[in-house]
Design a protein around this motif. Structure first.
Motif, PDB file in Angstrom:
ATOM      1  N   VAL A  92       3.454   1.505  -0.681  1.00 60.78           N
ATOM      2  CA  VAL A  92       2.943   2.042   0.770  1.00 60.78           C
ATOM      3  C   VAL A  92       3.965   1.608   1.817  1.00 60.78           C
ATOM      4  O   VAL A  92       4.257   2.624   2.634  1.00 60.78           O
ATOM      5  CB  VAL A  92       1.553   1.609   0.982  1.00 60.78           C
ATOM      6  CG1 VAL A  92       1.132   2.258   2.353  1.00 60.78           C
ATOM      7  CG2 VAL A  92       0.637   2.155   0.150  1.00 60.78           C
ATOM      8  N   GLY A  93       4.468   0.477   1.806  1.00 56.80           N
ATOM      9  CA  GLY A  93       5.318   0.175   2.674  1.00 56.80           C
ATOM     10  C   GLY A  93       6.734   1.004   2.617  1.00 56.80           C
ATOM     11  O   GLY A  93       7.036   1.618   3.522  1.00 56.80           O
ATOM     12  N   PHE A  94       7.080   1.328   1.183  1.00 52.69           N
ATOM     13  CA  PHE A  94       8.222   2.298   1.211  1.00 52.69           C
ATOM     14  C   PHE A  94       7.918   3.623   1.522  1.00 52.69           C
ATOM     15  O   PHE A  94       8.879   4.317   2.353  1.00 52.69           O
ATOM     16  CB  PHE A  94       8.615   2.414  -0.116  1.00 52.69           C
ATOM     17  CG  PHE A  94       9.889   1.309  -0.294  1.00 52.69           C
ATOM     18  CD1 PHE A  94      11.060   1.482  -0.124  1.00 52.69           C
ATOM     19  CD2 PHE A  94       9.729   0.126  -1.202  1.00 52.69           C
ATOM     20  CE1 PHE A  94      12.281   0.653  -0.371  1.00 52.69           C
ATOM     21  CE2 PHE A  94      10.714  -1.007  -1.516  1.00 52.69           C
ATOM     22  CZ  PHE A  94      11.835  -0.718  -0.840  1.00 52.69           C
ATOM     23  N   ILE A  95       6.669   4.214   1.305  1.00 53.18           N
ATOM     24  CA  ILE A  95       6.465   5.590   1.686  1.00 53.18           C
ATOM     25  C   ILE A  95       6.342   5.485   3.483  1.00 53.18           C
ATOM     26  O   ILE A  95       6.875   6.555   3.827  1.00 53.18           O
ATOM     27  CB  ILE A  95       4.926   5.725   1.114  1.00 53.18           C
ATOM     28  CG1 ILE A  95       5.093   5.953  -0.393  1.00 53.18           C
ATOM     29  CG2 ILE A  95       4.647   7.305   1.744  1.00 53.18           C
ATOM     30  CD1 ILE A  95       3.710   6.106  -0.943  1.00 53.18           C
ATOM     31  N   VAL A  96       5.825   4.783   3.996  1.00 52.30           N
ATOM     32  CA  VAL A  96       5.609   4.767   5.432  1.00 52.30           C
ATOM     33  C   VAL A  96       7.016   4.647   6.028  1.00 52.30           C
ATOM     34  O   VAL A  96       7.462   5.301   7.025  1.00 52.30           O
ATOM     35  CB  VAL A  96       4.698   3.741   5.964  1.00 52.30           C
ATOM     36  CG1 VAL A  96       4.780   3.620   7.310  1.00 52.30           C
ATOM     37  CG2 VAL A  96       3.224   3.793   5.251  1.00 52.30           C
ATOM     38  N   TRP A  97       7.846   3.680   5.524  1.00 57.31           N
ATOM     39  CA  TRP A  97       9.241   3.299   6.002  1.00 57.31           C
ATOM     40  C   TRP A  97      10.053   4.615   5.939  1.00 57.31           C
ATOM     41  O   TRP A  97      10.864   4.916   6.564  1.00 57.31           O
ATOM     42  CB  TRP A  97       9.967   2.059   5.274  1.00 57.31           C
ATOM     43  CG  TRP A  97      11.293   1.848   5.674  1.00 57.31           C
ATOM     44  CD1 TRP A  97      12.341   2.389   5.088  1.00 57.31           C
ATOM     45  CD2 TRP A  97      11.720   1.282   7.016  1.00 57.31           C
ATOM     46  NE1 TRP A  97      13.532   2.051   5.725  1.00 57.31           N
ATOM     47  CE2 TRP A  97      13.310   1.226   6.923  1.00 57.31           C
ATOM     48  CE3 TRP A  97      11.092   0.830   8.031  1.00 57.31           C
ATOM     49  CZ2 TRP A  97      13.819   0.652   7.968  1.00 57.31           C
ATOM     50  CZ3 TRP A  97      11.933   0.208   8.969  1.00 57.31           C
ATOM     51  CH2 TRP A  97      13.248   0.133   8.941  1.00 57.31           C
TER      52      TRP A  97
END
Length: 306
Positions: A92-97
């Motif tokens: 999720v961190g990568f998706i939002v980033w």
């Protein structure tokens, strides 16, 4: 008329009467109303990028899955983290980033990349900013498929009250009805993407050295943002004299951390904190105020700068 005089007219600044708050506001409002235009342009960007590909836009999802899973498994071993809870955290961190960094990096090219349309299509400048935000939103939607698969696989771990992401870390409440907060959180991120594209787009159109600077800074900030590491690592793993409150400032003083957290926390059942919303809300107001000023002063000059 000579070639020299014609060139001077093209480079001449617009009259001062074009600098008005009403015209800037009209540009923003009319741009938002032209949903069919920026919606079509944003969708065409996706289709054009993958027009000769076999699986098309699914490459967006596949590349995100490979990156998130690969780094999630690697850093879970480095931090002795629980894979069933750490992997969704990183994913999720990568998706939002990916959405946030796209607004920052591609936002600098908002008007430069639309030079032909700006010179030949009588449309508000806001249309091109919304084109960017809509394109990134479509990419975000594709990447959410990775999130859905990860959550389904680790559902029992993510819905367990008091689950840990890393050993010795803070217990998390687990996925619940707070997941609905992801809807206004993403809406707030998209609203911020609008002012980022307008403000950075105008500045970069005038000063062409800005895009590579932003690109370099975003690459640096990625490692300073809790994406592949958790904030509690700062207090549980890093040794040092005195209290540990100062260490958490490494994350708290990073504005992108707050943007990341308002969306990631509800999606994976992490603890919600109101101060993240306050910080993001403050940046939203200030950012749009700056973008409005930039539109008022330099909106009419963009077509001369591109």
């Amino acid at each position: 008329m000579s070639v020299t005089s014609t060139a001077e007219q093209e480079q001449a600044p617009p009259p001062s009467s074009s600098r008005s708050w009403s015209r800037a506001w009209t540009d923003i409002v009319e741009g938002a109303r032209q949903r069919e235009l920026w919606g079509h342009l944003g969708w065409q960007d996706i289709k054009q990028r993958y027009r000769r590909s076999v699986i098309g836009p699914l490459w967006i999802t596949l590349s995100m899955a490979i990156t998130a899973i690969g780094l999630g498994l690697l850093y879970s071993q480095l931090f002795t983290a629980n894979i069933p809870t750490f992997l969704p955290y990183v994913t999720v961190g990568f998706i939002v980033w990916n959405f946030m960094s796209g607004c920052l990096i591609e936002g600098t090219d908002t008007f430069i990349g639309n030079e032909g349309l700006i010179k030949h299509l009588p449309a508000p400048l806001t249309v091109y900013a919304l084109r960017l935000v809509w394109r990134l939103t479509l990419m975000f939607a594709h990447n959410l498929l990775v999130y859905v698969v990860i959550v389904v696989i680790f559902w029992s771990d993510l819905t367990k009250s008091g689950y840990l992401i890393t050993s010795g870390g803070d217990p998390q409440p687990g996925i619940g009805w707070s997941i609905l907060l992801a809807i206004p959180a993403f809406a707030l991120l998209a609203i911020n993407g609008g002012w980022v594209a307008i403000l950075f787009g105008i500045i970069s159109t005038r000063y062409r050295d800005v895009p590579p600077v932003i690109n370099s800074l975003v690459s640096l900030v990625f490692f300073m943002t809790p994406i592949v590491w958790t904030p509690d690592i700062l207090t549980t793993r890093i040794s040092g004299g005195g209290g540990s409150d100062w260490k958490i400032l490494i994350a708290e003083l990073n504005p992108l951390f707050h943007y990341l957290q308002i969306l990631r926390a509800p999606l994976i059942g992490n603890t919600q904190s109101w101060h993240h919303w306050v910080v993001v809300g403050g940046f939203t107001v200030v950012g749009w105020a700056l973008a409005f000023v930039a539109m008022r002063n330099y909106r009419a000059r963009v077509s001369y700068w591109v």
